[in-house]
Design a protein around this motif. Structure first.
Motif, PDB file in Angstrom:
ATOM      1  N   HIS A 132      16.939  44.125 -29.788  1.00 21.70           N
ATOM      2  CA  HIS A 132      16.607  45.216 -28.867  1.00 21.70           C
ATOM      3  C   HIS A 132      15.120  45.189 -28.521  1.00 21.70           C
ATOM      4  O   HIS A 132      14.736  45.311 -27.341  1.00 21.70           O
ATOM      5  N   LEU A 133      14.271  45.024 -29.519  1.00 24.02           N
ATOM      6  CA  LEU A 133      12.830  45.014 -29.294  1.00 24.02           C
ATOM      7  C   LEU A 133      12.419  43.894 -28.343  1.00 24.02           C
ATOM      8  O   LEU A 133      11.615  44.094 -27.425  1.00 24.02           O
ATOM      9  N   CYS A 134      12.975  42.702 -28.545  1.00 27.71           N
ATOM     10  CA  CYS A 134      12.543  41.537 -27.762  1.00 27.71           C
ATOM     11  C   CYS A 134      13.245  41.416 -26.419  1.00 27.71           C
ATOM     12  O   CYS A 134      12.692  40.832 -25.485  1.00 27.71           O
ATOM     13  N   LYS A 135      14.433  41.963 -26.306  1.00 32.37           N
ATOM     14  CA  LYS A 135      15.199  41.865 -25.055  1.00 32.37           C
ATOM     15  C   LYS A 135      14.855  42.971 -24.078  1.00 32.37           C
ATOM     16  O   LYS A 135      14.844  42.751 -22.859  1.00 32.37           O
ATOM     17  N   ASP A 136      14.565  44.160 -24.588  1.00 30.64           N
ATOM     18  CA  ASP A 136      14.441  45.336 -23.733  1.00 30.64           C
ATOM     19  C   ASP A 136      13.024  45.874 -23.627  1.00 30.64           C
ATOM     20  O   ASP A 136      12.817  47.003 -23.183  1.00 30.64           O
ATOM     21  N   SER A 137      12.040  45.083 -24.006  1.00 24.54           N
ATOM     22  CA  SER A 137      10.639  45.500 -23.918  1.00 24.54           C
ATOM     23  C   SER A 137       9.940  44.757 -22.786  1.00 24.54           C
ATOM     24  O   SER A 137      10.421  43.710 -22.329  1.00 24.54           O
ATOM     25  N   PRO A 138       8.792  45.251 -22.327  1.00 22.53           N
ATOM     26  CA  PRO A 138       7.953  44.458 -21.411  1.00 22.53           C
ATOM     27  C   PRO A 138       7.585  43.126 -22.059  1.00 22.53           C
ATOM     28  O   PRO A 138       7.525  43.031 -23.286  1.00 22.53           O
ATOM     29  N   TRP A 139       7.321  42.114 -21.256  1.00 19.98           N
ATOM     30  CA  TRP A 139       7.169  40.766 -21.801  1.00 19.98           C
ATOM     31  C   TRP A 139       6.029  40.668 -22.817  1.00 19.98           C
ATOM     32  O   TRP A 139       6.163  39.963 -23.822  1.00 19.98           O
ATOM     33  N   LEU A 140       4.925  41.360 -22.586  1.00 18.13           N
ATOM     34  CA  LEU A 140       3.806  41.274 -23.529  1.00 18.13           C
ATOM     35  C   LEU A 140       4.193  41.819 -24.900  1.00 18.13           C
ATOM     36  O   LEU A 140       3.833  41.254 -25.934  1.00 18.13           O
ATOM     37  N   LYS A 141       4.931  42.918 -24.901  1.00 18.25           N
ATOM     38  CA  LYS A 141       5.378  43.498 -26.163  1.00 18.25           C
ATOM     39  C   LYS A 141       6.371  42.586 -26.852  1.00 18.25           C
ATOM     40  O   LYS A 141       6.331  42.400 -28.076  1.00 18.25           O
ATOM     41  N   SER A 142       7.278  42.000 -26.067  1.00 21.68           N
ATOM     42  CA  SER A 142       8.274  41.094 -26.627  1.00 21.68           C
ATOM     43  C   SER A 142       7.614  39.876 -27.265  1.00 21.68           C
ATOM     44  O   SER A 142       7.933  39.491 -28.399  1.00 21.68           O
ATOM     45  N   VAL A 143       6.669  39.271 -26.560  1.00 19.77           N
ATOM     46  CA  VAL A 143       5.962  38.102 -27.100  1.00 19.77           C
ATOM     47  C   VAL A 143       5.135  38.486 -28.317  1.00 19.77           C
ATOM     48  O   VAL A 143       5.120  37.778 -29.328  1.00 19.77           O
ATOM     49  N   ALA A 144       4.437  39.613 -28.240  1.00 21.98           N
ATOM     50  CA  ALA A 144       3.603  40.050 -29.360  1.00 21.98           C
ATOM     51  C   ALA A 144       4.439  40.305 -30.613  1.00 21.98           C
ATOM     52  O   ALA A 144       4.026  39.965 -31.728  1.00 21.98           O
ATOM     53  N   ALA A 145       5.627  40.891 -30.424  1.00 18.49           N
ATOM     54  CA  ALA A 145       6.501  41.156 -31.574  1.00 18.49           C
ATOM     55  C   ALA A 145       6.927  39.861 -32.251  1.00 18.49           C
ATOM     56  O   ALA A 145       6.920  39.754 -33.482  1.00 18.49           O
ATOM     57  N   CYS A 146       7.285  38.863 -31.438  1.00 22.41           N
ATOM     58  CA  CYS A 146       7.685  37.564 -32.009  1.00 22.41           C
ATOM     59  C   CYS A 146       6.497  36.864 -32.651  1.00 22.41           C
ATOM     60  O   CYS A 146       6.594  36.329 -33.761  1.00 22.41           O
ATOM     61  N   ALA A 147       5.370  36.856 -31.954  1.00 26.30           N
ATOM     62  CA  ALA A 147       4.196  36.128 -32.431  1.00 26.30           C
ATOM     63  C   ALA A 147       3.598  36.766 -33.680  1.00 26.30           C
ATOM     64  O   ALA A 147       2.984  36.067 -34.501  1.00 26.30           O
ATOM     65  N   ALA A 148       3.772  38.078 -33.840  1.00 28.14           N
ATOM     66  CA  ALA A 148       3.221  38.756 -35.019  1.00 28.14           C
ATOM     67  C   ALA A 148       3.784  38.173 -36.312  1.00 28.14           C
ATOM     68  O   ALA A 148       3.094  38.101 -37.333  1.00 28.14           O
ATOM     69  N   LEU A 149       5.049  37.745 -36.269  1.00 32.37           N
ATOM     70  CA  LEU A 149       5.655  37.150 -37.462  1.00 32.37           C
ATOM     71  C   LEU A 149       5.040  35.793 -37.780  1.00 32.37           C
ATOM     72  O   LEU A 149       4.928  35.413 -38.946  1.00 32.37           O
ATOM     73  N   HIS A 195       1.212  27.894 -35.008  1.00 30.61           N
ATOM     74  CA  HIS A 195       2.096  28.870 -34.360  1.00 30.61           C
ATOM     75  C   HIS A 195       1.453  30.255 -34.327  1.00 30.61           C
ATOM     76  O   HIS A 195       1.666  31.025 -33.392  1.00 30.61           O
ATOM     77  N   GLY A 196       0.677  30.563 -35.360  1.00 24.55           N
ATOM     78  CA  GLY A 196       0.035  31.870 -35.426  1.00 24.55           C
ATOM     79  C   GLY A 196      -1.008  32.097 -34.352  1.00 24.55           C
ATOM     80  O   GLY A 196      -1.398  33.236 -34.080  1.00 24.55           O
ATOM     81  N   ASN A 197      -1.469  31.017 -33.712  1.00 28.35           N
ATOM     82  CA  ASN A 197      -2.486  31.136 -32.674  1.00 28.35           C
ATOM     83  C   ASN A 197      -1.889  31.426 -31.300  1.00 28.35           C
ATOM     84  O   ASN A 197      -2.636  31.661 -30.341  1.00 28.35           O
ATOM     85  N   LEU A 198      -0.556  31.405 -31.193  1.00 26.02           N
ATOM     86  CA  LEU A 198       0.075  31.631 -29.893  1.00 26.02           C
ATOM     87  C   LEU A 198      -0.307  32.997 -29.324  1.00 26.02           C
ATOM     88  O   LEU A 198      -0.586  33.126 -28.123  1.00 26.02           O
ATOM     89  N   LEU A 199      -0.344  34.018 -30.161  1.00 19.83           N
ATOM     90  CA  LEU A 199      -0.662  35.367 -29.697  1.00 19.83           C
ATOM     91  C   LEU A 199      -2.048  35.406 -29.072  1.00 19.83           C
ATOM     92  O   LEU A 199      -2.250  36.027 -28.028  1.00 19.83           O
ATOM     93  N   CYS A 200      -3.012  34.721 -29.689  1.00 15.55           N
ATOM     94  CA  CYS A 200      -4.373  34.715 -29.168  1.00 15.55           C
ATOM     95  C   CYS A 200      -4.458  33.956 -27.848  1.00 15.55           C
ATOM     96  O   CYS A 200      -5.203  34.346 -26.941  1.00 15.55           O
TER      97      CYS A 200
END
Length: 305
Positions: A132-149, A195-200
């Protein structure tokens, strides 16, 4: 002239905030509990089998984030997912799901064990929440949620190593499995540094150009909190962005469709609501977790006055 957001001067602040949040995660009650739990072979097997569902869920979530993202970010995610889905031929590493199964053999598990395992209710809850978080959020939020892990699994960001490294060392200490034999943990401890640098990379490309923004103001409305509490959280974000000159206004004080009266009717029909959000009794404004009350304040006017 409307206010433009200049994030170039706040890049270091952003990195520091990300680093702080990644490290704070390991100080949370949940992480402390699982890393302190005495590890037996049976507990390790349960953990690894359920984590297999989470691994597959990561691929779904990154796919949703990629579908929502602009082309340059799609390419970054593509490169990231190649490691996960295909492996690295140059280094002779297979896809990461197969790598996980190969490591699981050190605790007596087989591919058939993974295929026959059923997800626990708690695992399903987490999986559906992430989708739900990654499918139904704005793209920046979706990417940030994935990249945070990825950030929280990177030794570049987490002072004492990410979860893959810590769990690998825990199995070594408590089950006697040499860390070098834990091929999945070792691989992720290495590749998640990059992989952790993707968010930056995304932040630099999409949040660092003032000419992209012409912001007249920000409004906060009732939602998970009463408006003034939500405003306190937003003021904290604006403070981090060095954007105290951007006016923040209170909008609607309560939901426009749902109402406190309807909430009371639901309680009469179904029992007490565990979460009432904007309908909770007024409480004193609290600062963000681990922070202080913002130094910048709300505008006195309403957004609609």
């Amino acid at each position: 002239m409307a206010t433009a957001i200049d994030l170039e001067s706040t890049r270091d602040s952003f990195y520091a905030e990300v680093r702080g949040l990644a490290n704070a995660q390991f100080e949370s009650e949940s992480y402390r509990r699982i890393l302190a739990l005495p590890l037996t072979l049976e507990r390790a097997r349960v953990y690894v089998l359920q984590k297999g569902f989470w691994n597959l869920n990561r691929r779904d979530c990154w796919a949703f984030a990629q579908a929502l993202s602009p082309m340059d970010v799609k390419a970054l995610i593509w490169d990231h997912e190649l490691d996960e889905l295909k492996g690295n031929d140059a280094r002779g590493v297979e896809d990461h799901y197969s790598l996980q199964i190969r490591q699981a053999a050190t605790i007596g598990l087989t591919r058939e064990d993974f295929e026959n395992e059923l997800p626990a209710d708690e695992t399903l809850t987490c999986i559906y929440a992430w989708i739900h978080l990654c499918k139904d959020s704005p793209w920046l939020k979706s990417v940030a949620a994935c990249a945070a892990l990825e950030v929280s699994n990177s030794s570049d960001w987490v002072d004492e190593g990410g979860m893959s490294y810590r769990w690998g060392k825990k199995q070594e200490a408590e089950l006697g499995i040499p860390y070098d034999k834990q091929v999945n943990a070792k691989e992720h401890a290495e590749v998640d540094v990059e992989h952790g640098n993707l968010l930056c990379k995304v932040a630099v490309a999409h949040c660092d150009a003032p000419e992209k923004f012409d912001l007249l103001g920000v409004t906060v409305v009732a939602g998970n909190h009463r408006p003034k509490q939500g405003a306190e959280y937003m003021l904290h974000v604006m403070e981090l962005m060095n954007s105290a000159d951007i006016p923040l206004y209170i909008g609607a004080q309560s939901p426009l469709v749902f109402s406190a009266k309807k909430a009371r009717r639901q309680e009469e029909q179904w029992g007490k609501l565990g979460f009432q959000g904007a309908f909770e009794a007024p409480v004193e404004i609290e600062p963000p977790f681990g922070g202080e009350v913002s130094k910048i304040r709300l505008r006195k006017e309403n957004a609609v006055s």
